[in-house]
Design a protein around this motif. Sequence first.
Motif, PDB file in Angstrom:
ATOM      1  N   TRP A  23       4.016   0.176   2.592  1.00  0.00           N
ATOM      2  CA  TRP A  23       3.563  -0.732   3.639  1.00  0.00           C
ATOM      3  C   TRP A  23       3.193  -2.096   3.059  1.00  0.00           C
ATOM      4  O   TRP A  23       2.367  -2.198   2.146  1.00  0.00           O
ATOM      5  CB  TRP A  23       2.363  -0.151   4.379  1.00  0.00           C
ATOM      6  CG  TRP A  23       2.737   0.952   5.306  1.00  0.00           C
ATOM      7  CD1 TRP A  23       3.170   0.866   6.598  1.00  0.00           C
ATOM      8  CD2 TRP A  23       2.733   2.356   5.000  1.00  0.00           C
ATOM      9  NE1 TRP A  23       3.427   2.108   7.119  1.00  0.00           N
ATOM     10  CE2 TRP A  23       3.166   3.041   6.163  1.00  0.00           C
ATOM     11  CE3 TRP A  23       2.401   3.100   3.869  1.00  0.00           C
ATOM     12  CZ2 TRP A  23       3.277   4.419   6.221  1.00  0.00           C
ATOM     13  CZ3 TRP A  23       2.515   4.461   3.918  1.00  0.00           C
ATOM     14  CH2 TRP A  23       2.951   5.113   5.087  1.00  0.00           C
ATOM     15  N   ARG A  40       4.105  -7.444   8.371  1.00  0.00           N
ATOM     16  CA  ARG A  40       3.511  -6.237   7.772  1.00  0.00           C
ATOM     17  C   ARG A  40       4.392  -5.035   8.098  1.00  0.00           C
ATOM     18  O   ARG A  40       4.039  -4.151   8.879  1.00  0.00           O
ATOM     19  CB  ARG A  40       2.084  -6.047   8.277  1.00  0.00           C
ATOM     20  CG  ARG A  40       1.139  -7.149   7.819  1.00  0.00           C
ATOM     21  CD  ARG A  40      -0.167  -7.090   8.600  1.00  0.00           C
ATOM     22  NE  ARG A  40      -0.938  -5.915   8.250  1.00  0.00           N
ATOM     23  CZ  ARG A  40      -1.931  -5.893   7.362  1.00  0.00           C
ATOM     24  NH1 ARG A  40      -2.261  -7.005   6.712  1.00  0.00           N
ATOM     25  NH2 ARG A  40      -2.601  -4.796   7.116  1.00  0.00           N
ATOM     26  N   ARG A  56      -9.642   3.728  -1.744  1.00  0.00           N
ATOM     27  CA  ARG A  56      -9.170   2.619  -0.917  1.00  0.00           C
ATOM     28  C   ARG A  56      -8.269   1.660  -1.687  1.00  0.00           C
ATOM     29  O   ARG A  56      -7.472   0.942  -1.097  1.00  0.00           O
ATOM     30  CB  ARG A  56     -10.362   1.851  -0.337  1.00  0.00           C
ATOM     31  CG  ARG A  56     -11.120   2.587   0.747  1.00  0.00           C
ATOM     32  CD  ARG A  56     -12.422   1.896   1.073  1.00  0.00           C
ATOM     33  NE  ARG A  56     -13.366   1.972  -0.039  1.00  0.00           N
ATOM     34  CZ  ARG A  56     -14.590   1.444  -0.003  1.00  0.00           C
ATOM     35  NH1 ARG A  56     -15.005   0.808   1.070  1.00  0.00           N
ATOM     36  NH2 ARG A  56     -15.395   1.571  -1.040  1.00  0.00           N
ATOM     37  N   VAL A  57      -8.410   1.624  -2.998  1.00  0.00           N
ATOM     38  CA  VAL A  57      -7.628   0.671  -3.790  1.00  0.00           C
ATOM     39  C   VAL A  57      -6.648   1.364  -4.730  1.00  0.00           C
ATOM     40  O   VAL A  57      -5.865   0.701  -5.405  1.00  0.00           O
ATOM     41  CB  VAL A  57      -8.566  -0.253  -4.609  1.00  0.00           C
ATOM     42  CG1 VAL A  57      -9.482  -1.040  -3.691  1.00  0.00           C
ATOM     43  CG2 VAL A  57      -9.371   0.539  -5.641  1.00  0.00           C
ATOM     44  N   ARG A 113       0.852  -1.185   0.000  1.00  0.00           N
ATOM     45  CA  ARG A 113       0.000   0.000   0.000  1.00  0.00           C
ATOM     46  C   ARG A 113       0.890   1.239   0.000  1.00  0.00           C
ATOM     47  O   ARG A 113       1.833   1.343   0.778  1.00  0.00           O
ATOM     48  CB  ARG A 113      -0.908  -0.007   1.230  1.00  0.00           C
ATOM     49  CG  ARG A 113      -1.765   1.246   1.397  1.00  0.00           C
ATOM     50  CD  ARG A 113      -2.762   1.071   2.536  1.00  0.00           C
ATOM     51  NE  ARG A 113      -2.117   0.687   3.776  1.00  0.00           N
ATOM     52  CZ  ARG A 113      -1.594   1.529   4.649  1.00  0.00           C
ATOM     53  NH1 ARG A 113      -1.594   2.838   4.396  1.00  0.00           N
ATOM     54  NH2 ARG A 113      -1.048   1.104   5.770  1.00  0.00           N
ATOM     55  N   ASP A 114       0.595   2.159  -0.888  1.00  0.00           N
ATOM     56  CA  ASP A 114       1.348   3.411  -1.009  1.00  0.00           C
ATOM     57  C   ASP A 114       2.823   3.183  -1.275  1.00  0.00           C
ATOM     58  O   ASP A 114       3.656   4.038  -0.970  1.00  0.00           O
ATOM     59  CB  ASP A 114       1.185   4.269   0.253  1.00  0.00           C
ATOM     60  CG  ASP A 114      -0.250   4.753   0.431  1.00  0.00           C
ATOM     61  OD1 ASP A 114      -0.936   4.941  -0.588  1.00  0.00           O
ATOM     62  OD2 ASP A 114      -0.690   4.922   1.576  1.00  0.00           O
ATOM     63  N   GLU A 124       1.209  -5.235   2.904  1.00  0.00           N
ATOM     64  CA  GLU A 124      -0.086  -5.712   3.367  1.00  0.00           C
ATOM     65  C   GLU A 124      -0.121  -7.246   3.449  1.00  0.00           C
ATOM     66  O   GLU A 124      -0.745  -7.802   4.344  1.00  0.00           O
ATOM     67  CB  GLU A 124      -1.189  -5.232   2.410  1.00  0.00           C
ATOM     68  CG  GLU A 124      -1.389  -3.728   2.377  1.00  0.00           C
ATOM     69  CD  GLU A 124      -2.159  -3.216   3.583  1.00  0.00           C
ATOM     70  OE1 GLU A 124      -3.092  -3.902   4.037  1.00  0.00           O
ATOM     71  OE2 GLU A 124      -1.798  -2.142   4.091  1.00  0.00           O
ATOM     72  N   SER A 143      -0.357  -2.608 -11.031  1.00  0.00           N
ATOM     73  CA  SER A 143      -1.311  -1.746 -10.327  1.00  0.00           C
ATOM     74  C   SER A 143      -2.619  -1.742 -11.094  1.00  0.00           C
ATOM     75  O   SER A 143      -2.709  -2.224 -12.220  1.00  0.00           O
ATOM     76  CB  SER A 143      -0.759  -0.325 -10.192  1.00  0.00           C
ATOM     77  OG  SER A 143      -0.512   0.235 -11.465  1.00  0.00           O
ATOM     78  N   HIS A 170      -3.876   3.071  -4.396  1.00  0.00           N
ATOM     79  CA  HIS A 170      -2.431   2.960  -4.195  1.00  0.00           C
ATOM     80  C   HIS A 170      -1.976   1.559  -3.835  1.00  0.00           C
ATOM     81  O   HIS A 170      -0.911   1.381  -3.256  1.00  0.00           O
ATOM     82  CB  HIS A 170      -1.972   3.959  -3.128  1.00  0.00           C
ATOM     83  CG  HIS A 170      -2.190   5.393  -3.524  1.00  0.00           C
ATOM     84  ND1 HIS A 170      -1.527   5.960  -4.595  1.00  0.00           N
ATOM     85  CD2 HIS A 170      -3.012   6.351  -3.038  1.00  0.00           C
ATOM     86  CE1 HIS A 170      -1.924   7.214  -4.729  1.00  0.00           C
ATOM     87  NE2 HIS A 170      -2.817   7.466  -3.802  1.00  0.00           N
ATOM     88  N   LEU A 171      -2.779   0.557  -4.177  1.00  0.00           N
ATOM     89  CA  LEU A 171      -2.349  -0.826  -3.981  1.00  0.00           C
ATOM     90  C   LEU A 171      -1.443  -1.247  -5.136  1.00  0.00           C
ATOM     91  O   LEU A 171      -1.701  -0.913  -6.299  1.00  0.00           O
ATOM     92  CB  LEU A 171      -3.556  -1.765  -3.911  1.00  0.00           C
ATOM     93  CG  LEU A 171      -4.437  -1.658  -2.664  1.00  0.00           C
ATOM     94  CD1 LEU A 171      -5.626  -2.612  -2.788  1.00  0.00           C
ATOM     95  CD2 LEU A 171      -3.648  -1.963  -1.407  1.00  0.00           C
ATOM     96  N   ARG A 172      -0.386  -1.954  -4.822  1.00  0.00           N
ATOM     97  CA  ARG A 172       0.548  -2.451  -5.820  1.00  0.00           C
ATOM     98  C   ARG A 172       0.891  -3.904  -5.493  1.00  0.00           C
ATOM     99  O   ARG A 172       1.013  -4.278  -4.325  1.00  0.00           O
ATOM    100  CB  ARG A 172       1.857  -1.647  -5.816  1.00  0.00           C
ATOM    101  CG  ARG A 172       1.710  -0.160  -6.062  1.00  0.00           C
ATOM    102  CD  ARG A 172       1.456   0.141  -7.524  1.00  0.00           C
ATOM    103  NE  ARG A 172       1.501   1.566  -7.775  1.00  0.00           N
ATOM    104  CZ  ARG A 172       0.445   2.385  -7.641  1.00  0.00           C
ATOM    105  NH1 ARG A 172      -0.722   1.902  -7.239  1.00  0.00           N
ATOM    106  NH2 ARG A 172       0.561   3.675  -7.893  1.00  0.00           N
TER     107      ARG A 172
END
Length: 271
Positions: A120, A145, A244-245, A116-117, A122, A236, A247-249
């Motif tokens: 972080w 995490r 909410r989604v 995330r971003d 996940e 991505s 910046h998920l990679r």
Amino acid sequence: MRADLVPAADDFPAVLRVHRRSAGRSQLQTALLAGISQRHLSFLESGRARPGRGVVLALSAALGLCLSRQNQLLLAAGFAPLYQPDAKPAPEPDLVGRAMQAFLHAHEPFPALLLRDGAWIEQGNRGAARLWSAVRGEPLREVPRDNVFELMLRPGARRERLENWSEAAACLLRRYMAEHAQLRRPELDELVAQLAANPEVKQLLQNDPAAQAAPVVLLRYRFDAVRLALFVVIASLHAPLDTRVEHLRVEFLVPADAATEQWFRDGAAVG
């Protein structure tokens, strides 16, 4: 950007100018992409004209703004944010989460991480847990995490066993700054500054990456008699519509040689 130069949240002309300059676009280029005249854009940036909601969205698209920045531009112009996550659970984010998990599993036996971003962790798959276990010298059922910047700065086995630590750190910083140039993460500022202050990393950051011969930066791990070489492929979501989604990679660590590939396959067969 210095804190004293950050425009007020409701100063639309200033916010628009900051985003346009950050995107490296001239007024003419931006106006053409947004479907308005350069004169109109000039009036918007000087405060002589106020935009309609459609114009704000067109400018956001022309500048390639992320959803959070599009919300910021809408608010600065006096409009409600468009991309505001609902407090109630929605089926779409659940669907995205399942898809991301499927990507992790499909990459087995090789490592894959959901981030995330860009900072972080996940989730990780079994291949990632196997790599983490080998680097730490202790069995791990799953990837912690952690924050990737903290991991890079933390002394110990992970840093010592990454042979090209400084090169990997410089690559991480370049990617983070490219992805988040318009979206500051204050909680990461200190960690980013510490990493950038390392003399070896600083020297690499000042070098022209185009002058490097290799097409990708390899992560080169060494522990016991084992040497692993991996490169990273990032996936991505295309055109996300939910913050909410956005910046998920998913980061896929791909073996760069046959020995690395065989090490992960053998480990999966045993475990």
